[in-house]
Design a protein around this motif. Structure first.
Motif, mmCIF file in Angstrom:
data_model
loop_
_atom_site.group_PDB
_atom_site.id
_atom_site.type_symbol
_atom_site.label_atom_id
_atom_site.label_comp_id
_atom_site.label_asym_id
_atom_site.label_seq_id
_atom_site.Cartn_x
_atom_site.Cartn_y
_atom_site.Cartn_z
ATOM 1 N N ASP A 88 0.817 -1.154 0.061
ATOM 2 C CA ASP A 88 0.025 0.074 -0.009
ATOM 3 C C ASP A 88 0.733 1.237 0.041
ATOM 4 O OD1 ASP A 88 1.102 0.010 2.448
ATOM 5 O OD2 ASP A 88 -0.913 0.508 3.620
ATOM 6 N N ARG A 89 2.394 1.194 0.018
ATOM 7 C CA ARG A 89 3.027 2.131 -0.018
ATOM 8 C C ARG A 89 2.980 2.966 1.330
ATOM 9 N NH1 ARG A 89 4.101 -0.553 -3.777
ATOM 10 N NH2 ARG A 89 4.782 -0.180 -5.813
ATOM 11 N N THR A 90 2.501 2.374 2.349
ATOM 12 C CA THR A 90 2.313 3.151 3.745
ATOM 13 C C THR A 90 2.616 2.442 4.619
ATOM 14 O OG1 THR A 90 0.544 4.420 2.744
ATOM 15 C CG2 THR A 90 0.711 4.381 5.128
ATOM 16 N N PHE A 91 2.155 0.909 4.737
ATOM 17 C CA PHE A 91 2.574 0.170 5.790
ATOM 18 C C PHE A 91 3.108 -1.335 5.800
ATOM 19 C CE2 PHE A 91 1.354 -2.605 9.352
ATOM 20 C CZ PHE A 91 2.006 -2.058 10.304
ATOM 21 N N ALA A 92 2.241 -2.005 4.651
ATOM 22 C CA ALA A 92 2.816 -3.414 4.497
ATOM 23 C C ALA A 92 1.682 -3.849 3.232
ATOM 24 C CB ALA A 92 2.234 -4.043 5.915
ATOM 25 N N ASP A 94 -0.940 -6.723 2.210
ATOM 26 C CA ASP A 94 -1.950 -7.630 2.894
ATOM 27 C C ASP A 94 -2.283 -8.770 1.805
ATOM 28 O OD1 ASP A 94 -4.483 -6.885 5.008
ATOM 29 O OD2 ASP A 94 -5.133 -8.016 3.052
ATOM 30 N N LYS A 132 -7.080 -6.082 6.382
ATOM 31 C CA LYS A 132 -6.655 -4.893 7.298
ATOM 32 C C LYS A 132 -6.933 -3.685 6.369
ATOM 33 C CE LYS A 132 -4.209 -8.132 10.584
ATOM 34 N NZ LYS A 132 -2.893 -8.623 11.071
ATOM 35 N N GLU A 134 -4.109 -1.727 5.237
ATOM 36 C CA GLU A 134 -3.276 -1.942 4.238
ATOM 37 C C GLU A 134 -3.837 -2.433 2.872
ATOM 38 O OE1 GLU A 134 -1.784 -4.421 7.654
ATOM 39 O OE2 GLU A 134 -2.643 -2.351 7.367
ATOM 40 N N ARG A 137 -6.131 0.180 1.540
ATOM 41 C CA ARG A 137 -5.134 1.162 0.795
ATOM 42 C C ARG A 137 -4.671 0.649 -0.364
ATOM 43 N NH1 ARG A 137 -4.097 2.517 6.834
ATOM 44 N NH2 ARG A 137 -5.387 4.240 7.098
ATOM 45 N N ASP A 167 -5.342 -4.055 16.283
ATOM 46 C CA ASP A 167 -4.257 -3.453 15.467
ATOM 47 C C ASP A 167 -4.877 -2.743 13.949
ATOM 48 O OD1 ASP A 167 -4.970 -6.009 14.489
ATOM 49 O OD2 ASP A 167 -2.913 -6.213 13.304
ATOM 50 N N ARG A 171 -4.856 1.354 12.836
ATOM 51 C CA ARG A 171 -4.447 1.781 11.811
ATOM 52 C C ARG A 171 -5.304 2.537 10.955
ATOM 53 N NH1 ARG A 171 -1.350 -2.862 12.211
ATOM 54 N NH2 ARG A 171 -2.384 -3.614 10.308
#
Length: 317
Positions: A88-92, A94, A132, A134, A137, A167, A171
């Protein structure tokens, strides 16, 4: 291994007898062959009667059947040269939502789908199809990429809902779903969604705000699971069957209400009995819907989608 649902016990008994006779049969034993044929006719008749009169709760069970074809089955059969894109270029990254580009019916498209997994290891890997933040996103990022390159989008919905863990909430789960819905409404390319199993809550609608929403005959689509609804209204998940009936979550109910645009028929006995037939039927329905939308310009496509969803629930008002 064939998995039978509770309401399929009479069918299971007959098919068990057929298997026993087949094991006993020998070449030239025409009596046994004749008996197997008679029993098969009874099975086919019972399947037609049973699946022609499923209750809402029974449809929920069919939609969750472990042998029902999942996103990867559709992807492998319908999409050529699939190129997955991750993160997602933000967190992780999925693993509940998978997306990438490929060719469907000769047309290059963005394909996004929810994968539940078909054994313990793969279910854990894909988090049982519950994404989640991500994941949503990532879906948003890929839809915007498809829009930039003017490529149609096809999404496959099959989730019990978005992941409800702490979690995910920390987020921004709700915000991520809202942004994904916003992206669906903003893109100026054709967007087709197919509910292939469970369409659960915001986890489904996040990638389901489409110009054309297709739904397999025995799939379900609802704001909450019947068990969750029953737990809230009756303080007992045992009332799930009553909740399912009241929710109007079947394809037939939702087509009447105008929530979906087309029901894709399943093979007799459900998609889990003849997965290849079900997958091919979905492929034909997607190609048919895409052939109509692809003739429209960007403004018309966007306006069509927005009007479709903003007008839901206004009949008779």
């Amino acid at each position: 291994m064939t998995v039978f649902l509770d309401f399929e016990k009479p069918i299971a008994d007959l098919e068990g007898k057929i298997e026993e006779l087949r094991h006993l049969s020998t070449a030239g034993d025409f009596n046994i062959v004749d008996e197997v044929s008679k029993l098969q006719v009874k099975v086919d008749k019972l399947l037609r009667q049973t699946y022609g009169n499923l209750t809402a709760w029974q449809k929920v069970q069919v939609a969750r059947h472990p042998n029902r074809p999942q996103f990867f089955d559709y992807l492998n059969e319908l999409v050529e040269d699939f190129l997955p894109l991750a993160g997602d270029r933000t967190f992780a990254e999925d693993q509940a939502i998978i997306g990438g580009f490929g060719r469907l019916g000769g047309q290059t498209v963005l394909v996004i789908g929810q994968q539940k997994g078909n054994d313990l290891e793969s279910r854990v890997h894909h988090n049982f199809g519950m994404a989640k933040p991500e994941g949503y996103r990532k879906a948003k990022r890929l839809m915007e990429l498809a829009d930039r390159f003017k490529l149609p989008i096809v999404t496959f919905i099959d989730t019990a809902g978005a992941y409800p863990g702490i979690d995910a909430e920390e987020r921004g789960q709700a915000e991520a779903i809202a942004r994904s819905i916003e992206a669906c409404l903003r893109v100026r390319v054709p967007l087709i969604s197919v509910v292939i199993g469970e369409g659960g809550s915001g986890g489904a609608i996040a990638i389901g705000v489409a110009n054309t929403v297709l739904m397999l005959e025995h799939s379900v689509y609802s704001v909450i699971s019947p068990e969750g609804c029953a737990s809230i209204l009756w303080r007992s998940a045992g009332k799930a069957a009553e909740a399912a009936e009241a929710q109007k979550l079947t394809a037939q109910d939702l087509y009447k209400l105008g929530v979906i645009d087309r029901i894709v028929p399943e093979p007799m006995g459900g998609a889990h009995r003849h997965p290849q037939e079900a997958i091919k039927a979905v492929g034909r329905a997607i190609e048919d819907a895409l052939s109509k939308l692809i003739q429209m310009n960007g403004d018309s496509i966007q306006e069509h989608r927005s009007h479709k969803f903003l007008s839901l629930g206004t009949k008779g008002v």
